[in-house]
Design a protein around this motif. Structure first.
Motif, PDB file in Angstrom:
ATOM      1  N   THR A   6       0.820  -1.196   0.000  1.00 33.42           N
ATOM      2  CA  THR A   6       0.000   0.000   0.000  1.00 33.42           C
ATOM      3  C   THR A   6       0.858   1.252   0.000  1.00 33.42           C
ATOM      4  O   THR A   6       1.947   1.291   0.585  1.00 33.42           O
ATOM      5  CB  THR A   6      -0.925   0.025   1.225  1.00 33.42           C
ATOM      6  OG1 THR A   6      -0.137  -0.152   2.416  1.00 33.42           O
ATOM      7  CG2 THR A   6      -1.978  -1.065   1.154  1.00 33.42           C
ATOM      8  N   ASN A   7       0.364   2.269  -0.691  1.00 33.01           N
ATOM      9  CA  ASN A   7       0.986   3.596  -0.761  1.00 33.01           C
ATOM     10  C   ASN A   7       2.294   3.628  -1.557  1.00 33.01           C
ATOM     11  O   ASN A   7       2.966   4.655  -1.595  1.00 33.01           O
ATOM     12  CB  ASN A   7       1.232   4.175   0.647  1.00 33.01           C
ATOM     13  CG  ASN A   7      -0.033   4.203   1.481  1.00 33.01           C
ATOM     14  OD1 ASN A   7      -1.058   4.700   1.032  1.00 33.01           O
ATOM     15  ND2 ASN A   7       0.021   3.647   2.678  1.00 33.01           N
ATOM     16  N   LEU A   8       2.667   2.504  -2.177  1.00 30.44           N
ATOM     17  CA  LEU A   8       3.858   2.468  -3.020  1.00 30.44           C
ATOM     18  C   LEU A   8       3.465   2.051  -4.429  1.00 30.44           C
ATOM     19  O   LEU A   8       2.658   1.149  -4.617  1.00 30.44           O
ATOM     20  CB  LEU A   8       4.882   1.474  -2.475  1.00 30.44           C
ATOM     21  CG  LEU A   8       5.565   1.829  -1.158  1.00 30.44           C
ATOM     22  CD1 LEU A   8       6.498   0.704  -0.735  1.00 30.44           C
ATOM     23  CD2 LEU A   8       6.342   3.133  -1.282  1.00 30.44           C
ATOM     24  N   SER A   9       4.047   2.718  -5.417  1.00 27.23           N
ATOM     25  CA  SER A   9       3.774   2.367  -6.803  1.00 27.23           C
ATOM     26  C   SER A   9       4.351   0.997  -7.124  1.00 27.23           C
ATOM     27  O   SER A   9       5.434   0.635  -6.669  1.00 27.23           O
ATOM     28  CB  SER A   9       4.366   3.419  -7.742  1.00 27.23           C
ATOM     29  OG  SER A   9       4.151   3.058  -9.090  1.00 27.23           O
ATOM     30  N   VAL A  51      -2.088   1.618  -4.493  1.00 24.81           N
ATOM     31  CA  VAL A  51      -3.280   1.449  -3.655  1.00 24.81           C
ATOM     32  C   VAL A  51      -3.011   2.112  -2.313  1.00 24.81           C
ATOM     33  O   VAL A  51      -2.098   1.709  -1.591  1.00 24.81           O
ATOM     34  CB  VAL A  51      -3.626  -0.037  -3.457  1.00 24.81           C
ATOM     35  CG1 VAL A  51      -4.885  -0.190  -2.616  1.00 24.81           C
ATOM     36  CG2 VAL A  51      -3.800  -0.726  -4.816  1.00 24.81           C
ATOM     37  N   GLU A  52      -3.789   3.122  -1.999  1.00 24.96           N
ATOM     38  CA  GLU A  52      -3.633   3.815  -0.718  1.00 24.96           C
ATOM     39  C   GLU A  52      -4.377   3.060   0.383  1.00 24.96           C
ATOM     40  O   GLU A  52      -5.337   2.333   0.118  1.00 24.96           O
ATOM     41  CB  GLU A  52      -4.139   5.245  -0.828  1.00 24.96           C
ATOM     42  CG  GLU A  52      -3.347   6.078  -1.835  1.00 24.96           C
ATOM     43  CD  GLU A  52      -3.855   7.506  -1.929  1.00 24.96           C
ATOM     44  OE1 GLU A  52      -4.879   7.818  -1.280  1.00 24.96           O
ATOM     45  OE2 GLU A  52      -3.237   8.307  -2.661  1.00 24.96           O
ATOM     46  N   SER A  53      -3.913   3.240   1.602  1.00 19.67           N
ATOM     47  CA  SER A  53      -4.526   2.533   2.724  1.00 19.67           C
ATOM     48  C   SER A  53      -5.091   3.521   3.726  1.00 19.67           C
ATOM     49  O   SER A  53      -4.703   4.691   3.772  1.00 19.67           O
ATOM     50  CB  SER A  53      -3.506   1.632   3.415  1.00 19.67           C
ATOM     51  OG  SER A  53      -2.501   2.408   4.039  1.00 19.67           O
ATOM     52  N   GLN A  64      -0.592  -5.902  -0.083  1.00 20.28           N
ATOM     53  CA  GLN A  64      -0.334  -6.020   1.353  1.00 20.28           C
ATOM     54  C   GLN A  64      -0.303  -4.623   1.955  1.00 20.28           C
ATOM     55  O   GLN A  64       0.409  -3.744   1.460  1.00 20.28           O
ATOM     56  CB  GLN A  64       1.006  -6.708   1.611  1.00 20.28           C
ATOM     57  CG  GLN A  64       1.010  -8.186   1.329  1.00 20.28           C
ATOM     58  CD  GLN A  64       2.283  -8.854   1.833  1.00 20.28           C
ATOM     59  OE1 GLN A  64       2.899  -8.387   2.784  1.00 20.28           O
ATOM     60  NE2 GLN A  64       2.678  -9.934   1.203  1.00 20.28           N
ATOM     61  N   ASP A  65      -1.067  -4.466   3.019  1.00 21.60           N
ATOM     62  CA  ASP A  65      -1.003  -3.209   3.750  1.00 21.60           C
ATOM     63  C   ASP A  65       0.341  -3.147   4.463  1.00 21.60           C
ATOM     64  O   ASP A  65       0.781  -4.124   5.085  1.00 21.60           O
ATOM     65  CB  ASP A  65      -2.149  -3.122   4.753  1.00 21.60           C
ATOM     66  CG  ASP A  65      -2.322  -1.707   5.291  1.00 21.60           C
ATOM     67  OD1 ASP A  65      -1.782  -0.767   4.677  1.00 21.60           O
ATOM     68  OD2 ASP A  65      -2.996  -1.546   6.326  1.00 21.60           O
ATOM     69  N   ALA A  66       1.041  -2.035   4.351  1.00 24.74           N
ATOM     70  CA  ALA A  66       2.420  -1.971   4.830  1.00 24.74           C
ATOM     71  C   ALA A  66       2.671  -0.710   5.637  1.00 24.74           C
ATOM     72  O   ALA A  66       2.082   0.351   5.397  1.00 24.74           O
ATOM     73  CB  ALA A  66       3.395  -2.029   3.652  1.00 24.74           C
TER      74      ALA A  66
END
Length: 502
Positions: free
Chosen positions: A46-49, A114-116, A148-150
């Motif tokens: 999440t939050n990474l391209s 994908v943002e979390s 994966q949420d990270a």
């Protein structure tokens, strides 16, 4: 050629070419073909391209066609973005009137971010479709991404615009200190299994603190990143036995590149560096993959670094490197390293029991075990090797010699191998008298293939046909093997209790 003839030919050619528009096309009829029916973007955080993935679109007809629309099924709300032959279209979501020439193809490049938020599950699928045309001519390609949420950990930007760094000797490196009271993450000394962690730069444990990893923790390191355990600080990896192939209770340190093409590429990140003066370092049930040096231990402040039930694979230099360190290892497996799977250097004190040190690196000259009491150019150049003991171990690999003893006479060089399989072509050298030197060698099985199940995929199980079967000394018994299976007596050599191959 006469000038008039040249002008006439030029006129004819221009007349011929002008009979056709550059983009005279027919409408698409839904007969496109694709390099893939489904594009899997593998695991992203999440939050990474993500990385960029390619889809190729073919026009096998003899006519140039016009594709009225290429878009995502979820439209502008899609988590994906694309470019079509380099064009970005409408926010990377929609393209209109795309020309595809006869017997030609075009590339679509796809990415996702994908943002979390607080409701984001630990792991989920991000899906969509790329739609070509519409109505009766509609064609689709599926998009699937495991997300994966990270937790992202990285150097902070200072108020003066500079980026946080770490002092290493007289140098500074891109990195940061973990914070017990970080305003975003809370206690950064405690890595849980609730989310994955992605680290940019070197994360350092401040002096006097302990970093702890819970069973099932997953830590992914970006290029040129790693973990530093500072003077008077500690690392505590608390992995436990897993019951499935997913290694659900194992702690895993790996690269943040999760595509299959990167699964076995060494050197994608730095190392876990237990600096000189770190103390009470305890590691169990850990898997390390694709580092430069898996575990680097220096000095250890008079206390042994305990490493148990640990697997290390695909490192450009060493799986474990000790530099005048104190290490006690049990049930360790190392394979595929560019220099040596285990390197005990610059003296120190080492004891390894029921370990499998193998090296199947693709080029010759690499070792499974390297032991020395010096580093050229260091001050002092040599330090005492007070102990290097190997009990019930396997030292093997692809090449004719997998062990090297490298010493300077001005410092102690004490070593002993008990009940070990060793692959060596140096048995005529005075330091390698495997059968006639009981001070250094006892019950050595020399140059016998252990018959691993498949070392090419890091499966080092043995069965009862192996020369290592039941050849261990019960005096050095570790009751459970690396998988938690009870060892029989007399024990097998290496990290695994034998079992029949399926």
């Amino acid at each position: 050629m006469p000038r008039i003839t040249l002008l006439l030919l030029t006129g004819i050619l221009l007349s011929f070419c002008s009979c056709r528009s550059d983009f005279e096309t027919t409408a698409s009829t839904g007969d496109l073909t694709f390099s893939k029916d489904t594009v899997y973007l593998d695991t992203v955080f999440t939050n990474l391209s993500s990385s960029t993935f390619a889809l190729k679109v073919y026009n096998h007809s003899k006519k140039d066609i016009n594709i009225p629309q290429i878009k995502f099924a979820k439209g502008l709300n899609s988590k994906y973005r694309m470019s079509v032959d380099g064009a970005q279209g409408n926010q990377g979501k929609m393209f209109e009137n795309v020309t595809l020439l006869a017997k030609d193809s075009l590339y679509i490049f796809i990415e996702t971010t994908v943002e979390s938020d607080s409701s984001t599950p630990k792991e989920f699928l991000n899906t969509d479709q790329i739609e070509f045309d519409s109505g009766a001519n509609l064609q689709k390609v599926e998009l699937v991404t495991l997300v994966q949420d990270a937790v992202l950990l990285y150097p902070k930007r200072n108020t003066d615009g500079t980026t946080e760094t770490l002092p290493i000797g007289n140098e500074k490196i891109y990195g940061f200190y973990l914070d017990k009271n970080d305003p975003i993450h809370g206690n950064e000394f405690h890595f849980t299994n609730k989310k994955a962690y992605v680290i940019y730069g070197y994360a350092a444990v401040p002096e006097g603190e302990t970093v702890t990893f819970d069973p099932g923790a997953r830590v992914y390191f970006h290029a040129n990143s790693g973990l530093i355990v500072s003077k008077n600080s500690s690392i505590n990896v608390n992995g436990t036995k897993s019951v499935t192939d997913k290694l659900e209770n194992e702690v895993i340190f790996s690269s943040d590149r999760q595509q299959p093409d990167f699964a076995y590429i060494p050197g994608q990140w730095g190392t876990i560096w237990m600096q000189n003066g770190s103390a009470n370092n305890k590691i169990q049930n850990l898997t390390v993959k694709n580092a430069t040096v898996g575990l680097l231990a220096e000095g250890n402040n008079g206390t042994a670094a305990s490493i148990k039930n640990t697997q290390i694979y695909n490192c450009t230099h060493y799986g474990i490197q000790g530099k005048n360190a104190i290490i006690e290892g049990e049930n360790i497996v190392i394979n595929y390293t560019g220099q040596a799977s285990l390197a005990c250097t610059y003296g120190g004190n080492y004891k390894f029991t029921h370990c499998t040190f193998n090296n199947n690196w693709s080029s010759p000259g690499q070792l499974a075990v390297y032991i020395s009491n010096y580093i050229s150019g260091a001050v002092p150049e040599a330090k005492n090797l007070t102990q290097a003991a190997f009990n019930n171990c396997i030292i093997y690999g692809s090449y004719s010699n997998e062990m090297l003893l490298d010493k300077k006479p001005e410092a102690l060089f004490n070593y002993q191998f008990n009940n070990c399989v060793i692959k060596s072509n140096k048995n005529n050298n005075s330091d390698y008298q495997f059968e006639t030197d009981p001070v250094h060698y006892n019950a050595i099985i020399l140059n016998k293939d252990p018959k691993f199940f498949n070392p090419n995929i890091n499966n080092f199980n043995i069965d009862n046909t192996s020369p290592a079967f039941a050849k261990g000394n019960s005096a050095y018994l570790i009751p459970l093997d690396i998988l938690g299976i009870t060892r029989t007596l007399p024990p097998d050599l290496g990290a695994y209790q034998s079992k029949p191959f399926n």
